[in-house]
Write a protein that holds these residues in place. Structure first.
Motif, PDB file in Angstrom:
ATOM      1  N   CYS A   1       0.861  -1.183   0.000  1.00  0.00           N
ATOM      2  CA  CYS A   1       0.000   0.000   0.000  1.00  0.00           C
ATOM      3  C   CYS A   1       0.896   1.231   0.000  1.00  0.00           C
ATOM      4  O   CYS A   1       2.117   1.107   0.070  1.00  0.00           O
ATOM      5  CB  CYS A   1      -0.920   0.009   1.224  1.00  0.00           C
TER       6      CYS A   1
ATOM      7  N   CYS B   1       1.450   3.540   2.313  1.00  0.00           N
ATOM      8  CA  CYS B   1       2.260   3.758   3.522  1.00  0.00           C
ATOM      9  C   CYS B   1       3.231   2.598   3.746  1.00  0.00           C
ATOM     10  O   CYS B   1       4.190   2.720   4.499  1.00  0.00           O
ATOM     11  CB  CYS B   1       1.373   3.987   4.755  1.00  0.00           C
TER      12      CYS B   1
ATOM     13  N   CYS C   1      -1.373  -0.207   9.149  1.00  0.00           N
ATOM     14  CA  CYS C   1      -1.474   0.558   7.902  1.00  0.00           C
ATOM     15  C   CYS C   1      -2.374   1.769   8.164  1.00  0.00           C
ATOM     16  O   CYS C   1      -3.396   1.657   8.815  1.00  0.00           O
ATOM     17  CB  CYS C   1      -2.074  -0.350   6.832  1.00  0.00           C
ATOM     18  N   ARG C   2      -1.955   2.921   7.657  1.00  0.00           N
ATOM     19  CA  ARG C   2      -2.734   4.135   7.879  1.00  0.00           C
ATOM     20  C   ARG C   2      -3.584   4.509   6.660  1.00  0.00           C
ATOM     21  O   ARG C   2      -4.211   5.562   6.646  1.00  0.00           O
ATOM     22  CB  ARG C   2      -1.793   5.317   8.189  1.00  0.00           C
ATOM     23  N   CYS C   3      -3.576   3.657   5.638  1.00  0.00           N
ATOM     24  CA  CYS C   3      -4.296   4.002   4.408  1.00  0.00           C
ATOM     25  C   CYS C   3      -5.792   3.727   4.569  1.00  0.00           C
ATOM     26  O   CYS C   3      -6.189   2.737   5.186  1.00  0.00           O
ATOM     27  CB  CYS C   3      -3.784   3.170   3.243  1.00  0.00           C
TER      28      CYS C   3
HETATM   29 ZN   LIG Z   1      -1.019   1.572   4.158  1.00  0.00          ZN
END
Ligand SMILES: [Zn+2]
Length: 202
Positions: free
Chosen positions: A51, A53, A63-65
């Motif tokens: 992804c 990040c 994951c911050r997405c």
């Molecule tokens: Zn991410």
């Protein structure tokens, strides 16, 4: 060999321009007054993060997405381009302590010798490499027995694969058989070839 690291970061036009030479081994440049054709047979190797990040699917970090960001990141690689990638492999992170305890793998020299032997088999059988087989030559040299052929047809139907994906899987299966020293393409080799296209399906 053309290696593209972080390939979703490349421009869409540049990536899509790879489709034709990946298929034909030639690149055609057309200008107002001239048309030139150049050889462009290369092996494409590309790497991307899970992804934007970089932590999607990681065991220890989050994951911050958002879902939309995740979808947008993957959409940068178009379906037709992905269709031309024969071996799609998910690599997961290895924890540091596990990394240190891994047994030593096979040496590069041993793998290189196996690959050289497989290439020699291909040249001896058909005068060219499996990657160059198409049409009747592919049918002849990667022939399947009746049961495997009908299993393959049913799988293609279920997966909704293109003819290109089917032919590419057959070539990979032929190479898996050659690496094993097998004269015929058995179902196991074909199933292994097909799962290299399914890595990104989740
Ligand atoms: Zn991410």
């Amino acid at each position: 060999m053309l290696f593209l690291d972080e390939w979703p970061e490349f421009g869409r036009d540049a990536l899509e321009a790879l489709r034709e030479p990946l298929e034909s081994g030639r690149v055609v440049v057309t200008r107002a007054r001239a048309r030139a054709e150049f050889p462009a047979r290369f092996q494409l190797v590309a790497a991307m993060n899970p992804c934007a990040c970089g932590w999607h699917g990681h065991a220890l970090r989050a994951c911050r997405c958002s879902a939309a960001q995740l979808a947008r990141y993957h959409a940068r690689i178009s379906g037709p381009l992905l269709d031309r990638i024969d071996l799609q492999v998910d690599l997961s992170d290895v924890a540091a302590d596990a990394l240190l305890q891994l047994p030593r793998g096979e040496s590069s020299a041993a793998v290189a010798a196996r690959v050289a032997a497989a290439r020699t088999r291909q040249h001896a059988r058909q005068g060219t490499l499996n990657a160059r087989l198409s049409g009747a030559a592919l049918d002849a040299h990667a022939a399947l027995d009746a049961a495997t052929a009908s299993w393959f047809a049913a799988a293609l139907e279920r997966l909704g694969w293109s003819a290109r994906a089917a032919h590419r899987s057959l070539r990979v299966a032929r190479s898996i058989a050659d690496l094993a020293g097998d004269d015929t393409v058995e179902r196991a080799a074909l199933a292994e070839a097909m799962q290299y296209r399914l890595a990104d399906a989740d």
